[in-house]
Design a protein around this motif. Sequence first.
Motif, PDB file in Angstrom:
ATOM      1  N   LEU A   9       0.834  -1.431   0.001  1.00 16.88           N
ATOM      2  CA  LEU A   9       0.033  -0.017  -0.024  1.00 16.88           C
ATOM      3  C   LEU A   9       0.871   1.243   0.002  1.00 16.88           C
ATOM      4  CD1 LEU A   9      -2.794   1.403   0.257  1.00 16.88           C
ATOM      5  CD2 LEU A   9      -2.643   1.219   2.839  1.00 16.88           C
ATOM      6  N   VAL A  10       1.764   1.332   0.833  1.00 16.69           N
ATOM      7  CA  VAL A  10       2.692   2.600   1.023  1.00 16.69           C
ATOM      8  C   VAL A  10       3.528   2.743  -0.208  1.00 16.69           C
ATOM      9  CG1 VAL A  10       4.684   3.739   2.119  1.00 16.69           C
ATOM     10  CG2 VAL A  10       2.970   2.305   3.451  1.00 16.69           C
ATOM     11  N   ALA A  11       4.099   1.547  -1.033  1.00 18.33           N
ATOM     12  CA  ALA A  11       4.652   1.760  -2.258  1.00 18.33           C
ATOM     13  C   ALA A  11       3.846   2.351  -3.219  1.00 18.33           C
ATOM     14  CB  ALA A  11       5.034   0.199  -2.691  1.00 18.33           C
ATOM     15  N   ALA A  56      -6.101   3.398  -4.388  1.00 20.02           N
ATOM     16  CA  ALA A  56      -7.416   3.731  -3.626  1.00 20.02           C
ATOM     17  C   ALA A  56      -8.009   2.234  -3.519  1.00 20.02           C
ATOM     18  CB  ALA A  56      -8.429   4.490  -4.414  1.00 20.02           C
ATOM     19  N   GLY A  57      -8.089   1.249  -4.539  1.00 16.16           N
ATOM     20  CA  GLY A  57      -8.427  -0.154  -4.258  1.00 16.16           C
ATOM     21  C   GLY A  57      -7.487  -0.760  -3.075  1.00 16.16           C
ATOM     22  N   LEU A  58      -6.320  -0.807  -3.285  1.00 14.49           N
ATOM     23  CA  LEU A  58      -5.602  -1.207  -2.197  1.00 14.49           C
ATOM     24  C   LEU A  58      -6.062  -0.791  -0.669  1.00 14.49           C
ATOM     25  CD1 LEU A  58      -1.764  -1.511  -3.760  1.00 14.49           C
ATOM     26  CD2 LEU A  58      -3.449  -3.547  -3.495  1.00 14.49           C
ATOM     27  N   ALA A  59      -6.300   0.387  -0.628  1.00 13.67           N
ATOM     28  CA  ALA A  59      -6.705   0.855   0.388  1.00 13.67           C
ATOM     29  C   ALA A  59      -8.126   0.374   1.013  1.00 13.67           C
ATOM     30  CB  ALA A  59      -6.654   2.597   0.521  1.00 13.67           C
ATOM     31  N   ALA A  60      -8.839   0.345   0.065  1.00 14.72           N
ATOM     32  CA  ALA A  60     -10.174  -0.337   0.403  1.00 14.72           C
ATOM     33  C   ALA A  60     -10.114  -1.684   0.646  1.00 14.72           C
ATOM     34  CB  ALA A  60     -11.399  -0.073  -1.014  1.00 14.72           C
ATOM     35  N   ASN A  61      -9.296  -2.460   0.199  1.00 13.42           N
ATOM     36  CA  ASN A  61      -9.263  -3.979   0.393  1.00 13.42           C
ATOM     37  C   ASN A  61      -8.462  -4.052   1.636  1.00 13.42           C
ATOM     38  OD1 ASN A  61      -9.229  -6.707  -0.885  1.00 13.42           O
ATOM     39  ND2 ASN A  61      -7.075  -6.794  -0.177  1.00 13.42           N
ATOM     40  N   HIS A  62      -7.530  -3.205   2.014  1.00 15.41           N
ATOM     41  CA  HIS A  62      -7.048  -3.250   3.363  1.00 15.41           C
ATOM     42  C   HIS A  62      -7.642  -2.921   4.349  1.00 15.41           C
ATOM     43  CE1 HIS A  62      -4.025  -2.280   6.625  1.00 15.41           C
ATOM     44  NE2 HIS A  62      -3.010  -2.984   5.937  1.00 15.41           N
ATOM     45  N   ALA A  63      -8.805  -2.218   4.240  1.00 15.12           N
ATOM     46  CA  ALA A  63      -9.761  -1.498   5.298  1.00 15.12           C
ATOM     47  C   ALA A  63     -10.650  -2.851   5.377  1.00 15.12           C
ATOM     48  CB  ALA A  63     -10.495  -0.443   5.008  1.00 15.12           C
ATOM     49  N   PHE A  64     -11.565  -3.184   4.312  1.00  6.42           N
ATOM     50  CA  PHE A  64     -12.536  -4.013   4.386  1.00  6.42           C
ATOM     51  C   PHE A  64     -12.234  -5.833   4.100  1.00  6.42           C
ATOM     52  CE2 PHE A  64     -14.157   0.156   3.275  1.00  6.42           C
ATOM     53  CZ  PHE A  64     -14.854   0.412   4.227  1.00  6.42           C
ATOM     54  N   GLY A  65     -11.001  -6.095   3.574  1.00  3.19           N
ATOM     55  CA  GLY A  65     -10.759  -7.224   3.467  1.00  3.19           C
ATOM     56  C   GLY A  65     -11.571  -8.193   2.339  1.00  3.19           C
TER      57      GLY A  65
END
Length: 380
Positions: A9-11, A56-65
Amino acid sequence: MGLTSNNTLVATVLAAMALFAGTVWLWPRLARRGWRSVGGRIGLLLATQFMLFVSAGLAANHAFGFYASWADLFGQETDQGVVVDHTPGVRSSGPLKVTEIGDVPGRGGFRPSSVGQIQKVDIVGPTSHIASPAYVYLPPEYFQARYQTRTFPAAVVLTGYPGTARALVDKLHYPRTALELAKDGRMQPMILVMLRPTVAPPRDTECADVPDGPQTESFFAKDLPEAVTAHYRVRTEPGSWGIIGDSTGGYCALKLAMHHPKVYAAGAGLSPYYKAPVDATTGDLFHGDKTLRGRADLWWCLKHLPAPDTSLLVSSSRVGEANYKETLKFIERVKATETTRISSIILESGGHNFNTWRREIPATLEWVSERLSGRSASDE
């Protein structure tokens, strides 16, 4: 780097920021009319937009799994290997195999007899021929000498669609919440079997027995309870099992409790809907069979089938949930029956997301615990 890794996500965020800065820096140089300049501007814009979209997609997946790995995202899961477990107190025969043993998140380093244990398992259904991974939470009492002959009630916990079973552990904190509630005396020790309803990925079967397709309802109503009961010290008396789910899992939990009240004495739907959709993710679930279509519609079941002897819990929010009005109607419809019991959690506000469900899970676990039978005389 893994799909759910913080480093990934950071990358991607850093890459998006670098592309944005590069676009601003290089734009004056690309302000000419030549095809190279135009192509450069288009390339920078597309690359920047793409990285923003990925971030944005990775952030959403990170939050909601939603997805657990790259293979899961692209529908290429092949993890079917199993390992026979030799942990004392756990039987290894039958259609359930333990593949990993881990700690309860936030309670690592403690003995299982103090905080319990999480086991990753593979379950193969002899009736449905469905194979699915799951996570099993065993409470600390399961490992304590004074309870070595005791059997425990169990609850199936389902994600939404597509969802990941691990999110129930890491994001929704079911094991940790159950541990804390039991220590506070607010619920009895229970075994939790956590998995997603998508047992035939990537298809969303809505927990139905699809003609010439996945027999998902049979898996949850027969294969799963039998596999878990054969492997762990789970109570076999009526009223020993409950089922909980959110979103699609919430619909499945209500439907399975209504269709199979002798299996599931309690079903809790967090932000559920009440009728199976048919869309691109489900395919043709019913093959023109009106009875199957009706059974997948909980309104139809309440009108045309005998009211089941089970307990149901539904949740919604006055502001933020699309199912609020439908949930109120469902409550009234169930209240009109003679044998089905209904309870509800209605928040003032809360969206269709993990944060809302985390607010509802403690009360839900308490509710399920109260409706499942405790220990029998044979456990003394």
